[in-house]
Design a protein around this motif. Structure first.
Motif, PDB file in Angstrom:
ATOM      1  N   UNK A  34       0.910  -1.124  -0.009  1.00 28.05           N
ATOM      2  CA  UNK A  34       0.074   0.085   0.121  1.00 28.05           C
ATOM      3  C   UNK A  34       0.857   1.192  -0.073  1.00 28.05           C
ATOM      4  N   UNK A  35       1.844   1.165   0.855  1.00 25.75           N
ATOM      5  CA  UNK A  35       2.954   2.310   0.902  1.00 25.75           C
ATOM      6  C   UNK A  35       3.531   2.517  -0.645  1.00 25.75           C
ATOM      7  N   UNK A  36       3.734   1.462  -1.448  1.00 26.80           N
ATOM      8  CA  UNK A  36       4.413   1.698  -2.736  1.00 26.80           C
ATOM      9  C   UNK A  36       3.513   2.246  -3.376  1.00 26.80           C
ATOM     10  N   UNK A  37       2.090   1.982  -3.433  1.00 22.39           N
ATOM     11  CA  UNK A  37       0.921   2.687  -4.183  1.00 22.39           C
ATOM     12  C   UNK A  37       0.897   4.065  -3.952  1.00 22.39           C
ATOM     13  N   UNK A  44      11.727   7.092  -2.960  1.00 21.58           N
ATOM     14  CA  UNK A  44      10.926   6.243  -2.133  1.00 21.58           C
ATOM     15  C   UNK A  44      10.282   5.129  -2.659  1.00 21.58           C
ATOM     16  N   UNK A  45       9.536   5.240  -3.840  1.00 21.20           N
ATOM     17  CA  UNK A  45       9.354   4.105  -4.620  1.00 21.20           C
ATOM     18  C   UNK A  45      10.298   2.993  -5.051  1.00 21.20           C
ATOM     19  N   UNK A  46      11.409   3.343  -5.200  1.00 23.78           N
ATOM     20  CA  UNK A  46      12.519   2.671  -5.699  1.00 23.78           C
ATOM     21  C   UNK A  46      12.754   1.962  -4.390  1.00 23.78           C
ATOM     22  N   UNK A  47      12.997   2.316  -3.255  1.00 28.60           N
ATOM     23  CA  UNK A  47      13.624   1.736  -1.965  1.00 28.60           C
ATOM     24  C   UNK A  47      12.211   0.507  -1.576  1.00 28.60           C
ATOM     25  N   UNK A 241      13.581  10.962   1.772  1.00 28.62           N
ATOM     26  CA  UNK A 241      12.460  11.837   1.507  1.00 28.62           C
ATOM     27  C   UNK A 241      11.432  11.160   1.042  1.00 28.62           C
ATOM     28  N   UNK A 242      10.120  11.285   1.628  1.00 26.48           N
ATOM     29  CA  UNK A 242       8.906  10.769   0.853  1.00 26.48           C
ATOM     30  C   UNK A 242       7.758  10.786   1.961  1.00 26.48           C
ATOM     31  N   UNK A 243       6.457  10.130   1.668  1.00 27.61           N
ATOM     32  CA  UNK A 243       5.248  10.156   2.334  1.00 27.61           C
ATOM     33  C   UNK A 243       5.295   9.182   3.303  1.00 27.61           C
ATOM     34  N   UNK A 244       6.046   7.934   3.037  1.00 27.18           N
ATOM     35  CA  UNK A 244       5.725   7.048   4.211  1.00 27.18           C
ATOM     36  C   UNK A 244       6.967   7.023   5.122  1.00 27.18           C
TER      37      UNK A 244
END
Lengths: 279, 185
Positions: A34-37, A44-47, A241-244
């Motif tokens: 869900x975090x990836x979405x 952040x997505x790459x991680x 850096x990111x949302x999650x």
């Protein structure tokens, strides 16, 4: 009186050590997906992609999710109608950990505090025991990583600081930890009780399924508020850096002394490992 | 988003000058593992003016203590440990010519400044993905301090080992910049 043999306990713990280190609980995987979405940051997505790929490899090849296979923390719920036979109960658990860490090729990370000499079998085991009604034995194994444990915090807050004081303490703890505990983290919070029980209920909060809130609606609201504030910090996956920044905030509370308001943040990394069995 | 750069280790001053924070880098070549206990020994040798177990000039040190190697495998799970614990030792190794460090988590201001002075880059590898990162390690052998177990110094040959530049030699810090970009008040 139901009898449970020590050999059975050793065998169960041996299996739990490996399963907990190779397989992540389904609720944690779901939260990561869900975090990836939802993640806005490309780093952040790459991680998160790396994290999800890592879970696939570890599960398939039976290699540890993380090289830090943790301190062996065991929670026991012993039914009061259970009789342990065939040896020393705690020793049976210790033997299970020794076996599991050896034949599972898990890293032994426990050493003497002064000499730093490794005990070479990942013991002693940290065991917490609760006596409960019934004739079952529930064993929960939690391999606890050092990186996230190192940034955990305890504060004896003043009663006047109230709910805002708790919230600030929780959010500030995550902020100070930054990239170190391998975000997105799971935040276990203990409030109340005494100095030592506050830490214990914070650790127990890490075992709760992600997505489940405290049954008390006021505490559940505080969990939601803390999670929003933490994810507004911008630390993001791996701290890039990111949302999650956190997958969940789990708070356990106990009443406390009229003079006190102890609070603990026990941090867990995204590899929020634990596995349980009921005998 | 910066383009992925492929670079070979060991590194020189020209290599590190081309790296900026946020650069995604695939490292290939020889790197050395060392964590707390090994660093203590290395810095001890430096202070006594003794020879080190590997050539530090141009080297990249990976802060890792892998899990044991299963039979038939090259290495166990091998992700980064928290780098901040090595801050007390890293400067001495930079003085000896170390050009890169791989780990996870924040470095002290002092280490970021030393990285500028001695031209040493701090790379971040994703923590908690040791099973995945192990796939980029093609050879591994213990070259010193076997008695330290997971903390022994290993020489590792890596191919396209994925890292990101956290602190470049210009004093920038990706952790700070990342937070600035995504922080909400």
């Amino acid at each position: 009186m139901r009898e449970i043999g020590c050999l059975e306990i050793t065998k169960a713990v041996d299996g739990l050590c490996k399963d907990a280190n190779f397989l992540l609980p389904k609720d944690v995987i779901k939260a990561l997906e869900k975090a990836r979405e939802n993640e806005e940051s490309s780093c952040g997505r790459a991680v998160l992609d790396q994290i999800l790929k890592n879970i696939q490899i570890a599960t398939k090849e039976k290699i540890p999710l993380c090289q830090d296979c943790g301190t062996a923390v065991v929670f026991l719920e012993i039914g009061q109608d259970v009789h342990i036979v065939g040896g020393n109960f705690y020793n049976a658990i210790k033997q299970g950990v020794k076996k599991g860490y050896k034949n599972g090729y898990l890293r032994k990370s426990i050493c003497h505090c002064f000499t730093r000499k490794n005990t070479n079998d990942n013991t002693p085991v940290i065991i917490h025991t609760d006596i409960v009604p019934g004739d079952k034995l529930k064993i929960t194994f939690c391999p606890k990583g050092g990186g996230s444990e190192n940034v955990s915090t305890l504060k004896m807050l003043k009663p006047a600081q109230g709910i805002d004081g708790i919230k600030n303490f929780v959010v500030e703890s995550v902020k100070q930890a930054g990239a170190n505990p391998c975000p997105p983290v799971v935040v276990g919070v203990g409030i109340g009780g005494t100095f030592e029980t506050t830490a214990l209920i914070a650790k127990k909060a890490l075992l709760r399924k992600i997505g489940e809130h405290n049954k008390d609606s006021e505490i559940a609201n505080l969990e939601r508020e803390c999670l929003i504030a933490i994810n507004n910090l911008g630390i993001g996956p791996a701290g890039l850096g990111g949302r999650t920044t956190a997958l969940a905030v789990h708070i356990n509370m106990l009443p406390c002394h009229i003079a006190s308001m102890p609070a603990v943040v026990n941090m867990n990394c995204h590899s929020a490992r634990h596995k349980e069995i009921t005998l | 988003m910066n383009k992925t750069k492929k670079i070979c280790v060991p590194l020189n001053d020209i290599d590190v000058a081309k790296l900026n924070i946020g650069d995604e880098v695939l490292l290939s070549g020889i790197i050395y593992s060392a964590r707390d206990a090994a660093h203590k020994k290395l810095v001890g040798l430096i202070s006594m003016g003794k020879k080190l177990p590997f050539d530090v000039q141009g080297s990249v040190i990976y802060y890792v203590g892998p899990s044991p190697t299963k039979p038939g495998e090259i290495i166990g799970s091998a992700g980064p440990t928290t780098s901040g614990r090595m801050d007390v030792y890293a400067r001495e190794l930079m003085k000896m010519g170390m050009k890169g460090m791989i780990g996870k988590g924040n470095r002290s201001e002092k280490i970021i400044k030393s990285g500028q002075k001695y031209k040493c880059v701090y790379f971040g590898a994703t923590g908690g993905v040791g099973a995945l990162l192990a796939k980029s390690i093609k050879q591994s052998r213990i070259i010193a301090y076997e008695e330290l177990g997971p903390e022994a110094i290993r020489e590792m040959i890596v191919e396209n080992f994925p890292v990101i530049v956290i602190n470049d030699i210009f004093g920038n810090d990706l952790y700070k910049e990342g937070i600035k970009k995504y922080k909400k008040d």
